[in-house]
Design a protein around this motif. Sequence first.
Motif, short mmCIF file in Angstrom:
data_model
loop_
_atom_site.label_atom_id
_atom_site.label_comp_id
_atom_site.label_asym_id
_atom_site.label_seq_id
_atom_site.Cartn_x
_atom_site.Cartn_y
_atom_site.Cartn_z
N ASN A 31 125.81 35.23 16.95
CA ASN A 31 126.90 36.03 16.39
C ASN A 31 126.54 37.51 16.42
O ASN A 31 127.39 38.35 16.69
CB ASN A 31 127.18 35.62 14.94
N VAL A 32 125.28 37.79 16.15
CA VAL A 32 124.82 39.19 16.13
C VAL A 32 124.85 39.77 17.54
O VAL A 32 125.16 40.95 17.73
CB VAL A 32 123.40 39.26 15.53
N MET A 33 124.54 38.92 18.54
CA MET A 33 124.51 39.42 19.92
C MET A 33 125.88 39.89 20.39
O MET A 33 125.98 40.67 21.32
CB MET A 33 124.01 38.33 20.86
N SER A 34 126.94 39.37 19.75
CA SER A 34 128.26 39.82 20.21
C SER A 34 128.65 41.15 19.55
O SER A 34 129.71 41.68 19.86
CB SER A 34 129.31 38.73 19.94
N GLY B 98 118.43 44.45 12.25
CA GLY B 98 117.06 43.95 12.31
C GLY B 98 116.86 42.79 13.27
O GLY B 98 115.90 42.05 13.17
N VAL B 99 117.82 42.61 14.21
CA VAL B 99 117.67 41.51 15.17
C VAL B 99 116.99 42.04 16.44
O VAL B 99 117.44 43.03 17.01
CB VAL B 99 119.04 40.91 15.52
N PRO B 100 115.91 41.41 16.89
CA PRO B 100 115.25 41.87 18.12
C PRO B 100 116.08 41.46 19.34
O PRO B 100 115.91 40.36 19.88
CB PRO B 100 113.90 41.14 18.08
N THR B 101 116.97 42.33 19.78
CA THR B 101 117.93 41.94 20.81
C THR B 101 117.26 41.61 22.15
O THR B 101 117.70 40.72 22.85
CB THR B 101 118.96 43.06 21.05
N GLY B 102 116.19 42.36 22.48
CA GLY B 102 115.54 42.12 23.78
C GLY B 102 115.02 40.70 23.92
O GLY B 102 115.48 39.95 24.79
N PRO B 103 114.08 40.26 23.08
CA PRO B 103 113.55 38.89 23.18
C PRO B 103 114.65 37.84 23.02
O PRO B 103 114.63 36.80 23.70
CB PRO B 103 112.57 38.79 22.00
#
Lengths: 342, 337
Positions: free
Chosen positions: B221-224, B234-239
């Motif tokens: 959900n955060v990725m969208s 605080g979400v590590p989007t790269g990994p």
Amino acid sequence: MLFDRRALLSGAAATLLAPRVARAAAVSDDAGRTIQIPAKVERVFTAGPPAAILLYTFAPELLIGWPNPRRPEECELMAADACSKPQVGRITGRGNTANLEVVLQLKPDLILDVGYISDTYISLANRVQEQTGIPYALLDGKFDAMVSTYRKLGALTGRPDQAEGFARYAEQTMTTIKQRIAKIPESERPRVYYGRGPRGLETGLGGSINMETIEFLGAHNVAAERKGGIVNVSVEQVLAWNPDVIITIDGGFAASVRNDPLWAPIKAVQSGRVHLSPHLPFGWVDFPPSVNRLIGLWWLAKVLYPEQFPEDLKPLTRDFYTQFYHKTLTDAQIESVLSGRG
Amino acid sequence: MTRSAAPGLLIACAILIVGLLVAFTVGRYPIGLADLMSVVAGKLTGREADVPAAVQNVIWQVRGPRILSAALVGGALAVAGTAFQGLFRNPLVSPDILGASSGAALGAVLGIFFSLGVFAIQALAFAGGLIAVAAVYMIGTAVRARDPILVLVLTGVVVGALLGAGVGLVKYLADPYNQLPAMTFWLLGSLSSVAVPDLIPLFGPVAIGTAVLLALRWRMNVMSLPEEEARALGVPTGPLRIAIVAAATLVTSASVATAGVIGWVGLVVPHLARTLVGPDFARLIPAAALLGGGFLLVIDTLARTMAPIEIPLGILTAVVGTPFFIWLLTSVSKTWS
């Protein structure tokens, strides 16, 4: 003076050319197209594998090159000088790999195409002929038509007597086999499944060019309820058909099917009637569909009706390879061919 | 997001179960319902069922593996499509966006071209899919750009086109009597030759990839959200992106290696799932898995029963998928948010 000499030269040229033009013949091909054939046909460009094989059997020296490269194991069973001719591509069918300029550079006297005759191929032939100015002949590639195809090839190349020998051989083979088949009652004719591809799940529908010899022999193609070419089917469908005999050209499938639990309940597998067709230098059943199927007819007849065809295939194979492939095989080679190895 | 997801998931579940029941009872080899019951009962009780061996064979060796793989492949493609659509924040993305299908297709046609065995062909297809996506990812991350997602999509399109040209070249060079039809059949997608030994190489990667995506479903959900907002949370989007791409690629490559190229499932089913359970990935991923499985099961049942010959799956999914997708776009486009 100068004027006179030029006139003289052109006059001389005209007389030199005249016999050639005069002797050129109008021949009609199997599509009903009339084409002008030069007096001497010495170089023939074949449009695809069926044409190349037909021409190789008839007159290997006329062949300019092969549509696809010949493999060493094929050359072992063919006349060496003809087999080593270069790859020149093909100009019909689904792939078109020959460049027309290359074709022109090769200076063929005739372009020969053997196969299915349809408006597509007729228009292709007309177009290539118009573009290159080289006569383009279309011959019928149907198995039934082989006798007349040889005769037509004889007319096209100006070698009718030579063609007659091949035509008679084909005619006699077909007549002999057909007469024996006619006596076999309907109930003894097996139901045949033809399996291609690594899993044996590609098959030919009714009327498909790939099934011609099977149908010629009066066997029942289990997939014949529909007409068409090569299609994909499922194992479940093959189980439902439950064929008496399985014919394949794929060595991998032939090796695995006998131990495959999926295929185990099928009648053909249980009775050991799964047969891998010989395929060197050209496939005996199909692949490519050309003259190679003539020797395949004997093999297939024996497979389908072992009692009615007690002949030993070895002498038949030797004769056919000597006459059609211009190579006299050793006993070891004949055995290797018949085993379907390679 | 306040409405309950339970009815939607239940509907998806019901479709899959009804699909399974219908699929087991119909087919080209006639098997009565009584035979089916007695075979299944025989298996459960360990007693020998009183039916011909061929019937048992069809159920366990032919129809069973095929049905199972249809459900697996459909679910896998739908989950991968859902994950990619979320990752790329774009509803028109399908699982082959990063070149997995093109890579697998090239691997498979090369296998057919060199006359390899079935397993080698499938292994080449699987490897081709993984290599293609790895290449796209490496090129995409090597390019320094403000919008890394856009760069990744563009790289995927370009590499996919190049691989497509490779497929075209191999088909062009193939012999037209034997290899070309085999390649054409493979590229159109089919489950006609799936057998028990195919299930393990399919099930392994699909299970691993789907498990990863299921585990990440809350984070998706955060990725969208836009990149900056996601990082601010605080979400590590790269990994996370690498994990999603790797998992989705794994399931896509395994599916394509087994079943060939089947379009539309990964595009249409995520939308269907969204109309059922809403945009929350926590429910969307399981719903897509169930619906995708049911959808391809129905399609494959049609493919193997409509005619004695197999109808290619890629053609059926397109015929069913296109009008369905247009209907979705015109009537329920609001649900994408």
